[in-house]
Write an enzyme that holds these catalytic residues in place. Structure first.
Site, PDB file in Angstrom:
ATOM      1  N   ALA A  64       0.836  -1.203   0.000  1.00 49.03           N
ATOM      2  CA  ALA A  64       0.000   0.000   0.000  1.00 49.03           C
ATOM      3  C   ALA A  64       0.871   1.253   0.000  1.00 49.03           C
ATOM      4  O   ALA A  64       2.035   1.219   0.402  1.00 49.03           O
ATOM      5  CB  ALA A  64      -0.924   0.007   1.215  1.00 49.03           C
ATOM      6  N   ASP A  65       0.280   2.335  -0.449  1.00 49.41           N
ATOM      7  CA  ASP A  65       0.948   3.636  -0.420  1.00 49.41           C
ATOM      8  C   ASP A  65      -0.119   4.717  -0.351  1.00 49.41           C
ATOM      9  O   ASP A  65      -1.267   4.491  -0.750  1.00 49.41           O
ATOM     10  CB  ASP A  65       1.833   3.829  -1.650  1.00 49.41           C
ATOM     11  N   THR A  66       0.274   5.876   0.161  1.00 51.76           N
ATOM     12  CA  THR A  66      -0.654   7.002   0.307  1.00 51.76           C
ATOM     13  C   THR A  66      -0.009   8.268  -0.236  1.00 51.76           C
ATOM     14  O   THR A  66       1.178   8.516   0.006  1.00 51.76           O
ATOM     15  CB  THR A  66      -1.019   7.208   1.795  1.00 51.76           C
ATOM     16  N   GLY A 101      -3.678   3.735  -2.133  1.00 52.65           N
ATOM     17  CA  GLY A 101      -3.800   2.619  -3.054  1.00 52.65           C
ATOM     18  C   GLY A 101      -3.199   1.378  -2.432  1.00 52.65           C
ATOM     19  O   GLY A 101      -2.311   1.469  -1.579  1.00 52.65           O
TER      20      GLY A 101
END
Length: 192
Positions: A64-66, A101
């Site tokens: 995940a990443d933001t 995401g």
């Protein structure tokens, strides 16, 4: 086996709170944004880069990443105090978007998904910004803030709270139905 490809304490806590048992194996990747790269293209590239090469057929991976986006520009994690002040001055009194995401994957394939939350900031003076930074030290956070921080800069939100914390939880549940047999068979987790 279930492996989280992130060392984010917020993502780890969200998954633990859901009752998942998993290993944490963060990916060490170059997070430099390419010239002219659009925010959502960057987000998907980062998630897939963190996921890496999925070799083990008995393992489910989650990456995940933001990103924080203001006027179609990504405001990355601050590099120091002055950069943190700069970022929060830009966001002060304005609305912006937070995109988280994630991707679930095995050696058979991956499933990328994301969510957007709209955040409006309080209209802060520089003194308030400095006080917040010194209290909360948001240097490991995209956009240089945490929605969970007490007396933080967030005035209002439209969308998911956990998305702003760094995990698109609603999309995770809607996409994880594809992975139900794997959850139950490999993790010993019963899903209602």
């Amino acid at each position: 086996m279930f492996i989280l490809k992130s060392a984010s304490p917020r993502r780890i806590q969200i998954l633990k709170d859901l009752g998942f048992q998993f290993l944490v194996e963060p990916a060490n990747i170059d997070e430099t944004q390419n010239s002219g790269e659009l925010p959502l293209v960057y987000l998907e590239r980062m998630v897939h880069s963190k996921l890496g090469n999925l070799r083990d057929k008995n393992t489910l991976y989650l990456a995940a990443d933001t990103i924080v986006v203001f006027q179609n520009e990504i405001l990355h994690k601050p590099i120091d105090l002055e950069d943190s002040i700069r970022i929060l001055k830009i966001l002060s009194g304005n609305k912006h978007s937070v995109f988280s995401g994630a991707a679930l994957g095995t050696n058979f394939g991956t499933d990328f998904f994301y969510e957007e939350t709209t955040i409006e900031f309080k209209n802060w003076k520089e003194e308030e910004i400095r006080d917040y930074i010194l209290r909360c030290k948001p240097f490991d956070k995209a956009g240089s803030y945490g929605i969970q921080d007490e007396d933080g800069p967030v005035f209002s939100k439209e969308g998911s709270y956990t998305n702003v914390m760094g995990f698109p939880l609603r999309s995770f549940f809607s996409h994880s139905s594809v992975w139900l047999p794997f959850w139950e068979g490999s993790l010993g987790v019963e899903i209602d």
